[in-house]
Write an enzyme that holds these catalytic residues in place. Structure first.
Site, short mmCIF file in Angstrom:
data_model
loop_
_atom_site.label_atom_id
_atom_site.label_comp_id
_atom_site.label_asym_id
_atom_site.label_seq_id
_atom_site.Cartn_x
_atom_site.Cartn_y
_atom_site.Cartn_z
N ILE A 483 0.67 -1.34 0.01
CA ILE A 483 -0.01 0.09 -0.04
C ILE A 483 1.12 1.17 -0.22
O ILE A 483 0.51 2.21 0.43
CB ILE A 483 -0.95 0.05 1.23
CG1 ILE A 483 -0.16 -0.14 2.58
CG2 ILE A 483 -2.13 -1.19 1.02
CD1 ILE A 483 -1.33 0.01 3.78
N GLY A 484 2.05 1.16 -0.39
CA GLY A 484 3.21 2.44 -0.31
C GLY A 484 3.96 2.28 0.67
O GLY A 484 4.73 3.08 0.97
N ILE A 663 13.40 -1.95 13.39
CA ILE A 663 12.83 -1.54 12.01
C ILE A 663 13.63 -2.37 11.11
O ILE A 663 14.81 -2.67 11.15
CB ILE A 663 13.49 0.13 12.22
CG1 ILE A 663 12.93 1.02 13.13
CG2 ILE A 663 13.32 0.75 10.73
CD1 ILE A 663 11.49 0.96 13.22
N LYS A 667 15.35 3.23 5.69
CA LYS A 667 14.75 4.30 4.71
C LYS A 667 13.28 4.43 4.51
O LYS A 667 12.77 5.43 4.63
CB LYS A 667 15.61 3.92 3.52
CG LYS A 667 15.40 5.01 2.44
CD LYS A 667 16.68 4.90 1.28
CE LYS A 667 16.51 6.16 0.42
NZ LYS A 667 17.37 5.79 -0.86
N THR A 668 12.64 3.24 4.39
CA THR A 668 11.25 3.05 4.20
C THR A 668 10.39 3.38 5.28
O THR A 668 9.41 4.02 5.31
CB THR A 668 10.86 1.67 3.72
OG1 THR A 668 11.24 0.63 4.54
CG2 THR A 668 11.26 1.33 2.32
N LYS A 735 7.55 -3.87 15.92
CA LYS A 735 6.48 -3.25 16.28
C LYS A 735 5.16 -2.68 15.48
O LYS A 735 4.04 -2.58 15.69
CB LYS A 735 6.66 -2.07 17.16
CG LYS A 735 7.02 -2.48 18.87
CD LYS A 735 7.32 -1.56 19.89
CE LYS A 735 7.50 -1.99 21.30
NZ LYS A 735 7.52 -0.79 22.11
N GLY A 738 3.30 1.84 10.70
CA GLY A 738 2.38 2.53 9.76
C GLY A 738 1.52 3.67 10.24
O GLY A 738 1.21 4.61 9.49
N GLU A 739 0.96 3.60 11.50
CA GLU A 739 0.12 4.38 11.90
C GLU A 739 0.55 5.36 13.30
O GLU A 739 0.02 6.02 13.67
CB GLU A 739 -1.31 3.86 12.33
CG GLU A 739 -1.97 3.30 11.15
CD GLU A 739 -2.80 2.12 11.34
OE1 GLU A 739 -4.26 2.53 11.35
OE2 GLU A 739 -2.55 1.14 11.51
MO1 MOS Z 1 -5.13 1.25 8.59
S1 MOS Z 1 -6.83 2.70 8.73
O1 MOS Z 1 -5.58 0.40 9.84
O2 MOS Z 1 -5.36 1.14 6.97
#
Ligand code: MOS
Length: 779
Positions: A483-484, A663, A667-668, A735, A738-739
């Site tokens: 998803i990027g 990690i 970089k990503t 861990k 993403g969010e």
């Molecule tokens: Mo995220 S909102 O759990 O794709």
């Protein structure tokens, strides 16, 4: 033909180095494919040479019924093949159940099931034609009459209904400990305030498209998805067919942010059209349609009550939230799981309410619960810091804890204060003058604000296949989602690291429901769930090589000689071994070795592994564990500048530090977190979907009206990663990030705006007009 969908296999990074390791820093393995246009997204597949094209007609009212539908003019448009409405669809496509309530759907509002209209922009017809132009023309020429009722748009509208989340959701918990009300009443320092956050829409650059084709009774769907097995099984339910007869293809995804985690109602309708017409059908919904045919971040309200003793120790914390949902669906944002567990406090109470309006159903959007709930809490913490006359970072240090306050469970690791210390050092926080409005440069008022981010560490069962050929080529297969986020890259690194092969020897296949199941790419679980199962499959291959070489894995020889091999000139070479062992390895590798691994994370079970194959595996971790609590943490420091005369707000400097376990690729990871930081600016200063209160209709439904930060809005960004080892969360210690980047940044900006202007704005987004009466602007 359906099986011939070309998958792009990343062939290794241009800067490929043999030492690509977990914890290193390389460019994305799919970077070249993406920037040269070779990467194929769901929208790029046409299902054969001649699909028919679909266009949507959506409702112009929010509540009521269709009273008349005149197709005459539409059917006269040359090239129009068929028009699908409630009259010919009805119950041929099932509504399905809501995600999180044992279903797969982002909404249960079934648009073509009846003449009922439940929100503005609801699909009322799908026109299929030989060309996109004809389909659009046909959709435009449909004549539709409605019997309209008065809709409830949002907070403050008449006719809303409210339920508690606890009464409608079986896994809802209202965290509570001690006696928050009495502790509040008797405390010397208190904050008692209301906060609000806005509606936001995902607006991924790749529009909401679906292409469906039936070949020999098997359905293939090309649609960008963050939940392939969920889409496959959900469509099976909606269409009344076997899940095995459905394949979803989505090798790259042009943005998702949660919008492609659950099924929208459009997908099954396009599949139905393709089935009826016996022809591939492609739908590309417009940017405008995307606001109402998919989900969005719910608008929320919060009541926070904080109390502290004079030293700044919290003695009472109460957080009540209200969240907009659609009329029929109880979508729960529910962020009190996190907001009640951030700081030490003996008396805590919380409650979540769902408020039904005549809107489309909201859903997941990056850090769904934490983004709004931590805006409220972290704003209130800043207010408390001023009430106490303490530095906001120091207030957080005073209330830092290694045990969550509700049940006293230990964090597997928590490095919040090291994050604040590193960020403060880099930012120059010690130069901050505490008095609001006291820092200036010419006509610009300068404000420095701080806030915490936290995000649960979550995992799901996952499966992966790894194949090692005698030439030393590695193929990794799992139905994961790019998803990027860098999924191809971190998975390739994991396999290269575990098998001791160069990155260029690893090909990763993702994005196809025919591959072994991976969980939804949501809740920041993908890297932890998938990399751990890929590592497990790689270890199985190593074990088999070792077994072939030296007999049973438990043999003393094996224990004394942990296998280590590398590839030289295409040959598998054991290191530090006898010639006999090399021969044994060559024997074992004479033909591909394949391992299929399944992983059940700690806290999960075999039943949840079975659910994975149904696209319904539950995430474990976070605050859901019985014996411990798992979160990643971070600190945001933000500089804003407010123009003394115009109230213009800028956020020229962001410094954030994060501690998120292992990690995989620096970089990503930094890119991912930086994107989150930028979204934090958007959340605080730009984004917000406006709604017409009378019509319950969104008015900012394109990328001109829907504001996001552009280059000029983003200047200096620092993203610091604090080393953190956590062996408990999973074997690789990952861990998930993403969010983590965006949570709390909205509060840090709002806190900085207060520091600059002297005005506390408790609603998002904050705009120039909110500051015209700010004390520092009057001066
Ligand atoms: Mo995220 S909102 O759990 O794709």
């Amino acid at each position: 033909m359906a099986n011939a969908a070309p998958l792009v296999l990343p062939q290794g990074a241009p800067q490929d180095t043999p030492e690509a390791k977990i914890g290193g820093s390389i460019s994305r393995v799919d970077g070249r494919a993406k920037v040269t246009g070779q990467a194929r997204y769901g929208s790029d597949f046409y299902g054969g040479l001649s699909p028919a094209y679909a266009a949507l007609r959506t409702s112009s009212i929010a509540l009521g019924r269709i009273t008349a539908l005149d197709e005459t003019d539409a059917r006269r448009v040359p090239g129009v093949i068929e028009i699908f409405t409630y009259k010919n669809v009805g119950d041929r496509v099932k509504a399905g159940k809501l995600f999180g309530q044992n279903g797969y759907m982002g909404t249960t509002i079934a648009p073509l099931a009846s003449d009922k209209i439940q929100h503005d922009g609801q699909i009322v017809a799908i026109v299929v034609a030989e060309s996109l132009e004809a389909a659009r023309d046909g959709a435009y020429r449909l004549k539709i009459s409605y019997a309209q009722e008065k809709p409830s748009a949002t907070f403050g509208s008449e006719g809303l209904t409210t339920v508690t989340a606890a009464s409608v959701s079986k896994d809802a918990e209202d965290p509570k400990v001690g006696d928050a009300a009495s502790a509040f009443d008797t405390a010397p320092v208190k904050i008692d305030q209301f906060y609000q956050t806005q509606t936001q829409h995902h607006n991924p650059i790749e529009l909401f498209t679906t292409t469906a084709a039936w070949f020999d009774g098997r359905l293939t769907v090309w649609e960008s998805s963050q939940n392939l097995y969920g889409y496959q099984n959900g469509l099976a339910e909606q269409l009344g067919i076997d899940a095995a007869a459905i394949r979803i293809v989505s090798p790259f995804i042009g943005g998702a942010f949660g919008s492609r985690g659950s099924l929208t109602q459009r997908t099954a309708l396009v599949c139905h059209a393709a089935r009826v017409l016996n022809r591939p059908v492609k739908l590309e919904a417009s940017r405008m349609d995307g606001f109402t045919i998919a989900t969005y971040r719910a608008e929320t309200r919060h009541h926070i009550r904080l109390a502290a003793d004079r030293d700044g120790k919290l003695t009472s914390l109460t957080h009540e939230g209200w969240e907009i949902s659609s009329r029929p669906d109880n979508y729960k944002v529910g962020g009190t799981d996190a907001s009640t567990r951030l700081y030490a406090c003996p008396n805590i109470d919380s409650k979540v309410n769902i408020v039904h309006a005549d809107r489309n159903t909201p859903g997941f959007m990056r850090s769904p619960p934490e983004t709004p709930y931590l805006f409220a809490l972290e704003s209130a913490m800043d207010e408390l810091a001023y009430a106490l006359g303490k530095d906001p970072i120091e207030l957080r240090r005073i209330n830092d804890t290694q045990n969550e306050p509700i049940k006293g469970l230990p964090y597997t690791s928590r490095n919040l204060m090291p994050c604040f210390d590193a960020a403060a050092e880099s930012f120059g926080w010690s130069k901050r003058s505490a008095q609001p409005g006291s820092m200036r440069e010419g006509d610009w008022l300068i404000g420095w604000g701080a806030a915490t981010t936290m995000y649960p560490t979550q995992m799901s069962p996952a499966a992966a296949r790894v194949i090692l050929t005698p030439q030393g080529n590695v193929k990794v297969q799992t139905a994961g989602h790019e998803i990027g986020n860098g999924a191809y890259t971190v998975i390739a690194i994991t396999a290269a690291d575990r098998l001791g092969v160069p990155l260029s020897k690893v090909a990763v296949e993702l994005g196809d429901s025919d591959l072994p199941p991976a969980p939804v790419a949501g809740g920041s679980n993908s890297t932890a769930s998938i990399c751990n199962v890929v590592a497990k499959a790689c270890d199985q291959i190593r074990d088999r090589l070792a077994n072939a070489a030296v007999g049973a894995q438990g043999s003393p020889f094996y224990a004394a000689n942990p296998l280590s091999f590398r590839l030289a000139n295409g040959e598998l070479i054991a290191e530090g071994r006898s010639e006999a062992l090399d021969k044994a390895i060559a024997r074992a590798a004479n033909g591909a070795i394949e391992a299929y691994a399944e992983n059940i994370p700690y806290g999960s079970d075999a039943e949840n592994l079975r659910a994975l194959y149904k696209g319904q595996a539950k995430l474990v971790g976070g605050a859901k564990m019985k014996d411990r609590i798992e979160f990643a943490f971070g600190a945001h420091l933000v500089e804003v500048r407010v123009h003394r005369r115009t109230g213009e707000i800028r956020a020229p400097r962001l410094v954030s530090a994060f501690a998120a376990g292992q990690i995989v690729d620096l970089k990503t990871a930094k890119s991912q977190l930086m994107g989150g930081q930028i979204w934090g600016i958007a959340s605080a200063l730009h984004e917000g979907t406006e709604i017409d209160r009378r019509a319950a209709r969104y008015t900012t439904i394109d990328l001109a009206e829907y504001l996001i930060p552009v280059n000029a809005d983003v200047q200096e960004i620092q993203t610091i990663l604090i080393p953190e080892t956590d062996d408990k969360v999973n074997p690789l210690g990952i861990k998930g990030i993403g969010e983590l980047g965006n949570v709390g940044l909205n509060a840090a900006v709002a806190n900085a705006v207060f520091h600059a202007s002297g005005k506390r704005v408790r609603k998002l987004p904050i705009r120039a007009e909110d500051l015209l009466d700010a004390p520092a602007l009057q001066a």
